[in-house]
Design a protein around this motif. Structure first.
Motif, PDB file in Angstrom:
ATOM      1  N   ILE A 124       0.964  -1.103  -0.123  1.00 21.64           N
ATOM      2  CA  ILE A 124      -0.033   0.001   0.226  1.00 21.64           C
ATOM      3  C   ILE A 124       1.394   1.522  -0.139  1.00 21.64           C
ATOM      4  O   ILE A 124       0.711   1.737  -0.761  1.00 21.64           O
ATOM      5  CB  ILE A 124      -0.682  -0.341   1.307  1.00 21.64           C
ATOM      6  CG1 ILE A 124      -2.070  -1.549   0.749  1.00 21.64           C
ATOM      7  CG2 ILE A 124      -1.941   1.330   1.326  1.00 21.64           C
ATOM      8  CD1 ILE A 124      -2.879  -1.662   2.257  1.00 21.64           C
ATOM      9  N   THR A 125       1.728   1.293   1.163  1.00 19.73           N
ATOM     10  CA  THR A 125       2.217   2.711   1.369  1.00 19.73           C
ATOM     11  C   THR A 125       3.707   3.285   0.325  1.00 19.73           C
ATOM     12  O   THR A 125       3.144   4.254  -0.235  1.00 19.73           O
ATOM     13  CB  THR A 125       3.105   2.544   2.913  1.00 19.73           C
ATOM     14  OG1 THR A 125       2.381   2.238   3.749  1.00 19.73           O
ATOM     15  CG2 THR A 125       3.906   4.053   2.851  1.00 19.73           C
ATOM     16  N   PHE A 126       3.922   2.020  -0.013  1.00 22.71           N
ATOM     17  CA  PHE A 126       5.652   2.412  -1.214  1.00 22.71           C
ATOM     18  C   PHE A 126       4.780   2.425  -2.546  1.00 22.71           C
ATOM     19  O   PHE A 126       5.310   3.619  -3.196  1.00 22.71           O
ATOM     20  CB  PHE A 126       6.344   1.379  -1.619  1.00 22.71           C
ATOM     21  CG  PHE A 126       7.582   0.887  -2.309  1.00 22.71           C
ATOM     22  CD1 PHE A 126       8.277   2.223  -1.790  1.00 22.71           C
ATOM     23  CD2 PHE A 126       7.640   0.717  -3.115  1.00 22.71           C
ATOM     24  CE1 PHE A 126       9.677   2.247  -2.549  1.00 22.71           C
ATOM     25  CE2 PHE A 126       8.978   0.156  -3.885  1.00 22.71           C
ATOM     26  CZ  PHE A 126       9.485   1.343  -3.462  1.00 22.71           C
ATOM     27  N   PRO A 127       3.956   1.443  -2.956  1.00 21.28           N
ATOM     28  CA  PRO A 127       3.266   2.307  -4.341  1.00 21.28           C
ATOM     29  C   PRO A 127       2.562   2.969  -4.534  1.00 21.28           C
ATOM     30  O   PRO A 127       2.127   4.215  -5.485  1.00 21.28           O
ATOM     31  CB  PRO A 127       2.298   1.040  -5.061  1.00 21.28           C
ATOM     32  CG  PRO A 127       2.806   0.100  -3.624  1.00 21.28           C
ATOM     33  CD  PRO A 127       3.216   0.250  -2.316  1.00 21.28           C
ATOM     34  N   LEU A 128       1.616   3.892  -4.161  1.00 16.99           N
ATOM     35  CA  LEU A 128       0.824   4.609  -3.390  1.00 16.99           C
ATOM     36  C   LEU A 128       1.914   6.629  -3.444  1.00 16.99           C
ATOM     37  O   LEU A 128       1.430   7.466  -3.650  1.00 16.99           O
ATOM     38  CB  LEU A 128       0.137   4.563  -2.679  1.00 16.99           C
ATOM     39  CG  LEU A 128      -1.437   4.170  -2.306  1.00 16.99           C
ATOM     40  CD1 LEU A 128      -2.395   4.167  -1.587  1.00 16.99           C
ATOM     41  CD2 LEU A 128      -1.937   3.658  -3.921  1.00 16.99           C
ATOM     42  N   LEU A 129       3.030   5.943  -2.906  1.00 15.61           N
ATOM     43  CA  LEU A 129       4.442   7.217  -3.059  1.00 15.61           C
ATOM     44  C   LEU A 129       5.114   7.027  -3.875  1.00 15.61           C
ATOM     45  O   LEU A 129       5.917   8.083  -3.781  1.00 15.61           O
ATOM     46  CB  LEU A 129       5.177   6.675  -1.334  1.00 15.61           C
ATOM     47  CG  LEU A 129       4.552   6.479   0.370  1.00 15.61           C
ATOM     48  CD1 LEU A 129       5.930   6.819   1.075  1.00 15.61           C
ATOM     49  CD2 LEU A 129       4.680   8.977  -0.260  1.00 15.61           C
ATOM     50  N   ARG A 130       5.096   5.824  -5.145  1.00 11.43           N
ATOM     51  CA  ARG A 130       5.561   6.656  -6.001  1.00 11.43           C
ATOM     52  C   ARG A 130       5.701   7.938  -6.897  1.00 11.43           C
ATOM     53  O   ARG A 130       6.751   8.371  -7.096  1.00 11.43           O
ATOM     54  CB  ARG A 130       5.242   5.499  -7.716  1.00 11.43           C
ATOM     55  CG  ARG A 130       5.834   4.182  -7.255  1.00 11.43           C
ATOM     56  CD  ARG A 130       6.085   3.008  -7.634  1.00 11.43           C
ATOM     57  NE  ARG A 130       5.721   1.484  -6.977  1.00 11.43           N
ATOM     58  CZ  ARG A 130       5.555   0.175  -8.093  1.00 11.43           C
ATOM     59  NH1 ARG A 130       4.414   0.175  -8.881  1.00 11.43           N
ATOM     60  NH2 ARG A 130       5.653  -0.833  -7.905  1.00 11.43           N
ATOM     61  N   PRO A 131       4.567   8.896  -7.116  1.00 14.56           N
ATOM     62  CA  PRO A 131       5.127  10.179  -7.662  1.00 14.56           C
ATOM     63  C   PRO A 131       5.167  10.787  -7.403  1.00 14.56           C
ATOM     64  O   PRO A 131       6.259  11.606  -7.651  1.00 14.56           O
ATOM     65  CB  PRO A 131       3.460  10.093  -7.857  1.00 14.56           C
ATOM     66  CG  PRO A 131       2.562   8.802  -8.241  1.00 14.56           C
ATOM     67  CD  PRO A 131       3.041   8.250  -6.647  1.00 14.56           C
ATOM     68  N   VAL A 132       5.167  10.791  -5.328  1.00 15.80           N
ATOM     69  CA  VAL A 132       5.965  11.748  -4.480  1.00 15.80           C
ATOM     70  C   VAL A 132       7.580  11.235  -4.254  1.00 15.80           C
ATOM     71  O   VAL A 132       8.809  11.921  -3.985  1.00 15.80           O
ATOM     72  CB  VAL A 132       5.282  11.569  -3.365  1.00 15.80           C
ATOM     73  CG1 VAL A 132       6.308  12.911  -2.421  1.00 15.80           C
ATOM     74  CG2 VAL A 132       3.931  12.537  -3.188  1.00 15.80           C
ATOM     75  N   SER A 133       7.947   9.683  -4.543  1.00 16.91           N
ATOM     76  CA  SER A 133       9.235   9.244  -4.334  1.00 16.91           C
ATOM     77  C   SER A 133      10.147  10.092  -5.703  1.00 16.91           C
ATOM     78  O   SER A 133      10.799   9.746  -5.866  1.00 16.91           O
ATOM     79  CB  SER A 133       9.038   8.007  -4.683  1.00 16.91           C
ATOM     80  OG  SER A 133       8.552   7.438  -3.381  1.00 16.91           O
TER      81      SER A 133
END
Length: 275
Positions: free
Chosen positions: A186-195
């Protein structure tokens, strides 16, 4: 933009394509030499080590800044007591002037009177020449730059975590997902744009880091911590006979590298938007 961005870029490009001396720099009559300055840079024995140091410095700093920043962002996302206060304290390295941070690290890593070697001595470890040994100088400036860059990653990634719906974690917990599975699914995939934005901005910043390296080691000893940023400065301003053209050429290589990564990022974002 025209005054502080476009014009300096134009002037730097013009410097790299002409044979400027101190006299011609003042009078403006430097002869056009084409790509000769770039050829001098590529043929210089310092080019290979500077390229390697720049790549290692950038890659290691980016990796550790992102991983540590992400771990802290997830930690502070728990909203425990005093989390806001502690998070604010973590911003101090980012808010300090770079000359203060670099000077502090120089004092801490001093071979004779630094607190780091004093701590090692307390555990029976021999002193390390952090800033004066070719084996340790690059590591020292990398550690200092990681410390400075972690708060930047923390702020951006923590902001990205605020947009992740809490209901997703609740649903995953009901399905029996543990903490690691919730993070990875959940966390890592949804953070991809910000990452992606965080890593791109970190890359552009790290490529041009000059203050930290120059204050701590000046690119030495024996060019063991020289990067393109410090090499460009040394060519243009660090000699009695400044090489303005080659120095500008090295600076333009940094600009080109940042531009390439920026275009790659835009292309990836466009593909994601279309899909």
């Amino acid at each position: 933009l025209a005054l502080f961005y476009a014009y300096p870029l134009y002037r730097n490009l013009d410097l790299s394509l002409r044979d400027y001396t101190v006299r011609s720099f003042v009078q403006g009559d430097a002869p056009f030499t084409g790509l000769e300055n770039y050829q001098k840079v590529f043929d210089d024995p310092a080019f290979g080590p500077a390229l390697t140091h720049t790549a290692v410095f950038t890659a290691v700093c980016l990796a550790f800044q992102y991983v540590i920043g992400l771990a802290l962002a997830v930690f502070f996302n728990q909203h425990f007591r005093l989390s806001a206060t502690l998070r604010a304290l973590f911003l101090v390295p980012w808010l300090l002037p770079l000359i203060v941070s670099a000077s502090t690290w120089s004092w801490m890593l001093n071979s004779d009177s630094g607190v780091v070697n004093a701590a090692l001595h307390a555990f029976g470890v021999d002193p390390v020449n952090w800033l004066t040994s070719p084996s340790w100088s690059l590591t020292s400036v990398i550690v200092a730059n990681i410390w400075i860059g972690v708060p930047f990653n923390l702020v951006l990634l923590h902001s990205g975590l605020q947009s992740v719906p809490r209901s997703l974690y609740e649903a995953a917990a009901l399905d029996g997902a543990n903490a690691w599975q919730r993070f990875w699914r959940i966390t890592f995939p949804l953070l991809r744009p910000v990452s992606a934005v965080t890593l791109l901005l970190g890359l552009v910043y790290t490529l041009k880091v000059f203050d930290i390296i120059w204050i701590m080691t000046k690119g030495g000893p024996a060019d063991s911590s020289t990067t393109f940023a410090t090499w460009s400065y040394r060519l243009g301003f660090g000699n009695l006979l400044p090489a303005f053209g080659p120095g500008a050429a090295v600076g333009n290589l940094l600009v080109a590298a940042a531009l390439v990564f920026g275009l790659v990022y835009l292309r990836v974002q466009r593909k994601q938007a279309l899909s």
